[in-house]
Design an enzyme around this catalytic site. Structure first.
Site, PDB file in Angstrom:
ATOM      1  N   GLY A  15      -6.986   8.021   8.510  1.00  0.00           N
ATOM      2  CA  GLY A  15      -7.040   8.264   9.960  1.00  0.00           C
ATOM      3  C   GLY A  15      -8.468   8.463  10.424  1.00  0.00           C
ATOM      4  O   GLY A  15      -9.423   8.322   9.644  1.00  0.00           O
ATOM      5  N   HIS A  20      -9.783   4.830  -0.336  1.00  0.00           N
ATOM      6  CA  HIS A  20      -8.867   4.845   0.814  1.00  0.00           C
ATOM      7  C   HIS A  20      -9.556   5.542   1.984  1.00  0.00           C
ATOM      8  O   HIS A  20     -10.626   6.126   1.833  1.00  0.00           O
ATOM      9  CB  HIS A  20      -7.593   5.621   0.442  1.00  0.00           C
ATOM     10  N   ASP A  69       0.856  -1.186   0.000  1.00  0.00           N
ATOM     11  CA  ASP A  69       0.000   0.000   0.000  1.00  0.00           C
ATOM     12  C   ASP A  69       0.901   1.249   0.000  1.00  0.00           C
ATOM     13  O   ASP A  69       1.945   1.271   0.683  1.00  0.00           O
ATOM     14  CB  ASP A  69      -0.869  -0.072   1.274  1.00  0.00           C
ATOM     15  N   HIS A  70       0.497   2.272  -0.704  1.00  0.00           N
ATOM     16  CA  HIS A  70       1.238   3.558  -0.741  1.00  0.00           C
ATOM     17  C   HIS A  70       2.738   3.385  -0.907  1.00  0.00           C
ATOM     18  O   HIS A  70       3.520   3.905  -0.101  1.00  0.00           O
ATOM     19  CB  HIS A  70       0.960   4.387   0.522  1.00  0.00           C
ATOM     20  N   ASP A  85       2.117   5.518  -5.059  1.00  0.00           N
ATOM     21  CA  ASP A  85       1.417   6.753  -4.732  1.00  0.00           C
ATOM     22  C   ASP A  85       2.203   7.966  -5.215  1.00  0.00           C
ATOM     23  O   ASP A  85       3.115   8.444  -4.533  1.00  0.00           O
ATOM     24  CB  ASP A  85       1.175   6.820  -3.215  1.00  0.00           C
ATOM     25  N   THR A 145      -6.567   2.309  10.151  1.00  0.00           N
ATOM     26  CA  THR A 145      -6.649   2.842  11.518  1.00  0.00           C
ATOM     27  C   THR A 145      -7.599   2.040  12.408  1.00  0.00           C
ATOM     28  O   THR A 145      -7.278   1.761  13.569  1.00  0.00           O
ATOM     29  CB  THR A 145      -7.095   4.327  11.461  1.00  0.00           C
ATOM     30  N   ASN A 164      -9.982   0.350   1.595  1.00  0.00           N
ATOM     31  CA  ASN A 164      -8.841   0.221   2.517  1.00  0.00           C
ATOM     32  C   ASN A 164      -9.231   0.556   3.951  1.00  0.00           C
ATOM     33  O   ASN A 164      -9.810   1.619   4.212  1.00  0.00           O
ATOM     34  CB  ASN A 164      -7.748   1.212   2.114  1.00  0.00           C
ATOM     35  N   GLY A 184     -10.844   4.293   4.840  1.00  0.00           N
ATOM     36  CA  GLY A 184     -12.124   3.661   5.189  1.00  0.00           C
ATOM     37  C   GLY A 184     -12.563   3.868   6.632  1.00  0.00           C
ATOM     38  O   GLY A 184     -13.769   3.885   6.913  1.00  0.00           O
ATOM     39  N   THR A 185     -11.616   4.045   7.545  1.00  0.00           N
ATOM     40  CA  THR A 185     -11.982   4.168   8.963  1.00  0.00           C
ATOM     41  C   THR A 185     -12.898   5.370   9.185  1.00  0.00           C
ATOM     42  O   THR A 185     -12.544   6.494   8.815  1.00  0.00           O
ATOM     43  CB  THR A 185     -10.701   4.328   9.825  1.00  0.00           C
TER      44      THR A 185
HETATM   45  P1  13P Z   1      -7.726   4.434   7.321  1.00  0.00           P
HETATM   46  O1  13P Z   1      -6.511   4.407   8.203  1.00  0.00           O
HETATM   47  O2  13P Z   1      -8.478   5.719   7.414  1.00  0.00           O
HETATM   48  O3  13P Z   1      -8.602   3.243   7.518  1.00  0.00           O
HETATM   49  O4  13P Z   1      -7.195   4.399   5.807  1.00  0.00           O
HETATM   50  C1  13P Z   1      -6.642   3.228   5.314  1.00  0.00           C
HETATM   51  C2  13P Z   1      -6.008   3.445   4.001  1.00  0.00           C
HETATM   52  O5  13P Z   1      -6.543   4.100   3.131  1.00  0.00           O
HETATM   53  C3  13P Z   1      -4.709   2.794   3.775  1.00  0.00           C
HETATM   54  O6  13P Z   1      -4.176   3.146   2.549  1.00  0.00           O
END
Ligand code: 13P
Length: 275
Positions: free
Chosen positions: A174, A201, A77-78, A99, A226, A223, A203-204
């Site tokens: 985050g 991205h 990821d990233h 990214d 967090t 994704n 998702g939290t």
């Molecule tokens: P969160 O930490 O907000 O769930 O985002 C996850 C994310 O997009 C990882 O690339």
């Protein structure tokens, strides 16, 4: 990963992509996926490698995927440096994200194009990002949200040959200070004009209704990072707080349980599984 996203597209669902940082997180995520009999993506972001080195995490994630009873893709990821992307591909990751979202469009296209060529040698899938997702994956300066421009998205996909596109539609990494208002109008326009799976991205903290609406408009990978890290920490803390003397093995089990609960909840939302 491409195969999982295409299968999700046929069903009108999204594949959960869950960030992991240790063995307990891997085990919790795999347990939830197996219990619900759904594919998932295990992923780790380049900024997390200082805590959880790629040489250690990579082989463990791949072994977990190979041994699982469901299909699991293993994803970087990233990715920020070409060198890290290359290392993940050599370890056997089935997909990588590069990214370049903070770069000017032409430079982002150039760098992603090079990543696509490298990944092709390994038969791996590539995700890239256009526009700027808010917050930050890791510490440091928080980025301001910049919604993806649909015209740029068309050009970007044509010129890079990327397999999946992460969009910026008001989402942020985050915990959100207040629940976000996602720009579904922008998502709908991109989905009409771009013919590859779209990725959400940050998702939290997005509500279940917003997730499902976004999935109906073409999101095929979501994704979550967090929320899993926070769940693990909470379950570990609650376990320790309730004990005079903590026991490592029980602590490890509490960590697995925390991640399992969070991953399970999200898989149900993304796959329209109602209790
Ligand atoms: P969160 O930490 O907000 O769930 O985002 C996850 C994310 O997009 C990882 O690339």
């Amino acid at each position: 990963m491409k195969q999982l996203l295409e299968a999700a597209d046929k069903k009108g669902v999204a594949v959960g992509a869950f960030s992991v940082g240790n063995m307990e997180m891997v085990m919790g995520a795999v347990r939830a996926a197996e219990e619900l009999n759904t594919p998932i993506i295990l992923q780790i972001a380049e900024v997390r490698l200082k805590n959880s080195p790629l040489e250690l995490m990579g082989p463990m994630m791949i072994a977990a995927a190979k041994n699982a009873k469901v299909d699991i893709a293993v994803h970087l990821d990233h990715g920020l440096k070409f060198e890290t992307v290359k290392k993940a591909l050599e370890l056997g990751f089935t997909s990588v994200m590069f990214d370049g979202s903070l770069l000017p469009l032409e430079e982002n296209i150039k760098q992603v194009h090079a990543v696509v060529a490298e990944a092709y040698k390994h038969g791996a899938t590539v995700e890239a990002e256009l526009g700027v997702v808010g917050g930050n994956e890791g510490e440091g300066k928080k980025h301001e949200i910049l919604c993806t421009d649909p015209d740029d998205a068309v050009k970007f996909c044509e010129q890079t040959g990327v397999d999946a596109l992460a969009v910026a539609i008001g989402n942020a990494h985050g915990n959100y200070p207040v629940s976000p208002e996602l720009r579904f109008d922008v998502l709908e326009e991109i989905n009409k004009r771009v013919n590859i799976p779209l990725v959400l991205h940050g998702g939290t903290g997005i509500s279940d209704e917003q997730f499902r609406h976004a999935i109906k408009l073409g999101i095929r990978k979501v994704n979550i990072a967090t929320a899993s890290f926070d769940h693990l920490a909470k379950y570990a803390k609650d376990y320790c707080d309730g004990k005079e003397k903590a026991n490592y093995f029980e602590l490890s089990a509490a960590e697995v349980e925390g991640v399992y609960q969070n991953v399970k909840r999200h898989i149900k939302v993304f796959n329209f599984i109602n209790d």
